[in-house]
Design an enzyme around this catalytic site. Sequence first.
Site, mmCIF file in Angstrom:
data_model
loop_
_atom_site.group_PDB
_atom_site.id
_atom_site.type_symbol
_atom_site.label_atom_id
_atom_site.label_comp_id
_atom_site.label_asym_id
_atom_site.label_seq_id
_atom_site.Cartn_x
_atom_site.Cartn_y
_atom_site.Cartn_z
ATOM 1 N N LYS A 23 43.157 17.087 43.634
ATOM 2 C CA LYS A 23 42.418 17.383 42.498
ATOM 3 C C LYS A 23 42.516 19.050 42.708
ATOM 4 O O LYS A 23 41.157 19.086 41.724
ATOM 5 C CB LYS A 23 40.988 17.220 43.424
ATOM 6 C CG LYS A 23 40.423 15.915 44.177
ATOM 7 C CD LYS A 23 40.325 14.476 42.989
ATOM 8 C CE LYS A 23 39.703 13.380 43.431
ATOM 9 N NZ LYS A 23 39.244 12.714 42.054
HETATM 10 N N1 PMP Z 1 42.917 10.142 47.292
HETATM 11 C C1 PMP Z 1 42.518 10.901 47.529
HETATM 12 C C2 PMP Z 1 42.489 10.714 49.028
HETATM 13 C C3 PMP Z 1 41.030 10.985 47.306
HETATM 14 O O1 PMP Z 1 40.025 11.688 47.431
HETATM 15 C C4 PMP Z 1 40.897 10.786 46.340
HETATM 16 C C5 PMP Z 1 39.717 10.748 45.375
HETATM 17 N N2 PMP Z 1 38.493 10.087 45.655
HETATM 18 C C6 PMP Z 1 41.608 9.521 45.404
HETATM 19 C C7 PMP Z 1 42.478 9.246 46.309
HETATM 20 C C8 PMP Z 1 41.470 9.085 44.380
HETATM 21 O O2 PMP Z 1 41.191 9.395 43.098
HETATM 22 P P1 PMP Z 1 40.615 9.794 41.926
HETATM 23 O O3 PMP Z 1 39.217 10.045 42.153
HETATM 24 O O4 PMP Z 1 41.426 10.073 40.938
HETATM 25 O O5 PMP Z 1 40.576 8.089 41.757
#
Ligand code: PMP
Length: 346
Positions: free
Chosen positions: A48
């Site tokens: 992120k």
């Molecule tokens: N794994 C974790 C621990 C996350 O916090 C997130 C984000 N919500 C994701 C996977 C998935 O990533 P994305 O939001 O880019 O689909």
Amino acid sequence: MKPGFESFPNILSLIGDTPLIKLNKVVKNFKGDFFAKWEAYNPGHSNKDRIALHIINEAERQGLIQENTSIIETTSGNTGFSLAMVSMIKGYECILAVSSKSSEDKINMLRSMGAKVYVCPANVKADDPRSYYQVAKRIHEETNNSIYINQYFNSLNADAHYNSTGPEIWKQTGGEITHLIACSGTGGTISGCARYLKEQNPAIRIIGVDAYGSVLKKYHETQEIDPKEIYPYRIEGLGKNLIPSATNFEVIDKFIKVSDEESAHMARSIARKEGMFVGYTSGAAVQAINQLSEKGEFDQNSKVVAIFPDHGSRYMSKIYSDKWMKEQGFFDSNHTEVPNKIEYIQ
Ligand code: PMP
């Protein structure tokens, strides 16, 4: 400073360029080669960081924020931490509405990075005024000079990965990647990477990982949101009870669902066997590989990249706590492997 002095201007310079690491033991019975793109190497310890920096940089470029702007977001923790970090370095206030499913550790980490945190009930509908979406929306409306990051519905989310994660994977694999396995929450990571990778080679298989209790897989197959698919589950950051516009379903070949229990055990196995102390969804990604391998998805020539989104330190009171695992009933079935016993010296 004299020439040769090596330093970075600030922590944000370290975002991106995360390593690709070969998995050896957890995948040893599967055909193909398997690699983790470990996003914990970002300074905020998750994927992120990339979207926080890209979205705030874009807002600055478009003149949408000034010195005293508040940055507002809904988050399962990681996005909040990254936004708090970027906001702090750039001098903005960060306000976060998080789900009560987030671990206490995560919430305290957000506060430690200077963010103001609102904890909202996890198991209410998205349109409930107590949901973290609605709370964030309300605070945004009530706060003059604020921007709402809105990661589930912001196209800049996937763009961040199109610009950075995707090209890095292509370069690191010398273009040999055959499969990308990525957990889908907002869908930003998988959609951005997939768009870039398919532009290079349309044959690359893109497989999203979804949770039991989430609507993504069924929506991908039927274009319908089935309310019967929605029920509480444990994994944080993966799956959704609504359809995020940040997800580009067209570039994803298929979704696979993984269980809370098997993903938790797999994360623990990755720590014990690979020496990589990973987060819950990294366990989910390898569990998906496990299931896909059983279904014959891979052959000897497969070069499979799984996104490992974050670090195990964020889950100390969850998957790395035997007490929590036991409370979930995760030691009741055939999974009996537990870490070494603690020896107390009197
Ligand atoms: N794994 C974790 C621990 C996350 O916090 C997130 C984000 N919500 C994701 C996977 C998935 O990533 P994305 O939001 O880019 O689909």
